[in-house]
Design a protein around this motif. Sequence first.
Motif, PDB file in Angstrom:
ATOM      1  N   LYS A   1       0.014   3.140   0.335  1.00 41.04           N
ATOM      2  CA  LYS A   1      -1.454   3.700   0.856  1.00 41.04           C
ATOM      3  C   LYS A   1      -1.678   2.282   1.795  1.00 41.04           C
ATOM      4  O   LYS A   1      -2.035   1.252   1.383  1.00 41.04           O
ATOM      5  CB  LYS A   1      -2.378   3.772  -0.163  1.00 41.04           C
ATOM      6  CG  LYS A   1      -3.710   3.829   0.281  1.00 41.04           C
ATOM      7  CD  LYS A   1      -4.707   4.126  -0.779  1.00 41.04           C
ATOM      8  CE  LYS A   1      -6.075   4.019  -0.594  1.00 41.04           C
ATOM      9  NZ  LYS A   1      -7.172   4.047  -1.626  1.00 41.04           N
TER      10      LYS A   1
ATOM     11  N   SER B   1      -3.242  12.468   4.987  1.00 42.00           N
ATOM     12  CA  SER B   1      -3.414  12.606   3.558  1.00 42.00           C
ATOM     13  C   SER B   1      -5.069  12.827   3.362  1.00 42.00           C
ATOM     14  O   SER B   1      -5.711  12.317   3.574  1.00 42.00           O
ATOM     15  CB  SER B   1      -3.086  11.310   2.595  1.00 42.00           C
ATOM     16  OG  SER B   1      -3.575  11.340   1.498  1.00 42.00           O
TER      17      SER B   1
ATOM     18  N   GLU C   1      -6.320  13.352   0.561  1.00 41.13           N
ATOM     19  CA  GLU C   1      -6.939  12.546  -0.456  1.00 41.13           C
ATOM     20  C   GLU C   1      -7.789  11.587  -0.037  1.00 41.13           C
ATOM     21  O   GLU C   1      -8.774  11.182  -0.644  1.00 41.13           O
ATOM     22  CB  GLU C   1      -5.644  12.164  -1.667  1.00 41.13           C
ATOM     23  CG  GLU C   1      -6.010  11.378  -2.603  1.00 41.13           C
ATOM     24  CD  GLU C   1      -5.047  10.991  -3.514  1.00 41.13           C
ATOM     25  OE1 GLU C   1      -5.399  10.450  -4.578  1.00 41.13           O
ATOM     26  OE2 GLU C   1      -3.888  11.301  -3.302  1.00 41.13           O
ATOM     27  N   TYR C   2      -7.319  10.709   0.930  1.00 41.71           N
ATOM     28  CA  TYR C   2      -7.853   9.477   1.521  1.00 41.71           C
ATOM     29  C   TYR C   2      -8.309   9.551   2.976  1.00 41.71           C
ATOM     30  O   TYR C   2      -9.228   8.632   3.248  1.00 41.71           O
ATOM     31  CB  TYR C   2      -6.701   8.526   1.618  1.00 41.71           C
ATOM     32  CG  TYR C   2      -5.941   8.161   0.343  1.00 41.71           C
ATOM     33  CD1 TYR C   2      -6.652   7.675  -0.813  1.00 41.71           C
ATOM     34  CD2 TYR C   2      -4.615   8.257   0.084  1.00 41.71           C
ATOM     35  CE1 TYR C   2      -5.996   7.624  -2.053  1.00 41.71           C
ATOM     36  CE2 TYR C   2      -3.770   8.168  -0.884  1.00 41.71           C
ATOM     37  CZ  TYR C   2      -4.424   7.750  -2.007  1.00 41.71           C
ATOM     38  OH  TYR C   2      -3.710   7.430  -3.267  1.00 41.71           O
TER      39      TYR C   2
END
Length: 282
Positions: free
Chosen positions: A222, A269, A271-272
Amino acid sequence: MVKQWYTSRIRHGVRAIFAALCAVACSFTLAACGSQESAGEIRIGIKFDQPGVGFKKSGTYVGFDVDVAKYIARKMGYSEDKIIWKEAPSKQREAMLQNGDVDMVIASYSITPERKKEVSFAGPYFVAGQDLMVRKDETSINGPGDLNGKRLCSVTGSTSASTVKERFSKEVQLMEQPGYAECATALFSGIVDAVTTDDIILAGLASASRGRLRVIGKPFTKESYGVGIKKGDTKLAAQINNAIDDMIQDGSWKRAIDDNTRGIAYTPSAEYNPPEPTEGEQ
């Protein structure tokens, strides 16, 4: 996800007026004016060799980071013709900020504890993940679990190169180059088996290869991209964070992603992304 957005027109107007007054009347410091160059100019460090992210093309500058930089500069009161673009190689970014060569660096610049000892950040404005890029006919590499005995290329001074050394040093042979253009050339010629860096950078390189290269699509880190600024400049960080909020809120952020990865099956992503700026509070 971003929960509250800075959308007040009054405060937008105050920021614009403040920037204009600074350009005329103040001493040229980052804290007061956002620029150390001459009146009405701002110096921004970007990459020149990352298609889709930061790329110098026929005297112009294109890429996602470039679009982010233009948006931030505009929100601070600088028109595009007042931006002075500086090349910011990975291993020189901290020094450029410390020496006052640039006012900010927007160059796929991952926020790390080590870097925060030397410079400050605003953002993040994007969260990437380290991935792998191979030749289109490569079948033996389908993810980080297939790297044993392989030859990888990454850029000197990048977090991607550091990750390879930390996690795969016993499995792979790492070639470090000054830029990703050199890594892509090594991949084309068969000198290395894969190039590794952040997925959005690889997507830009794959797009520029016209189908000869492909991204594996299995990120294993990440990486939070921040705007590098001089150590301790919280006022400038706040200005930049407000601009990042606005860019995400008005749709310009997503358009910049789509425009710069066109033709490639790439999606950040969920999610982020989009991220909420968290840096610059102290």
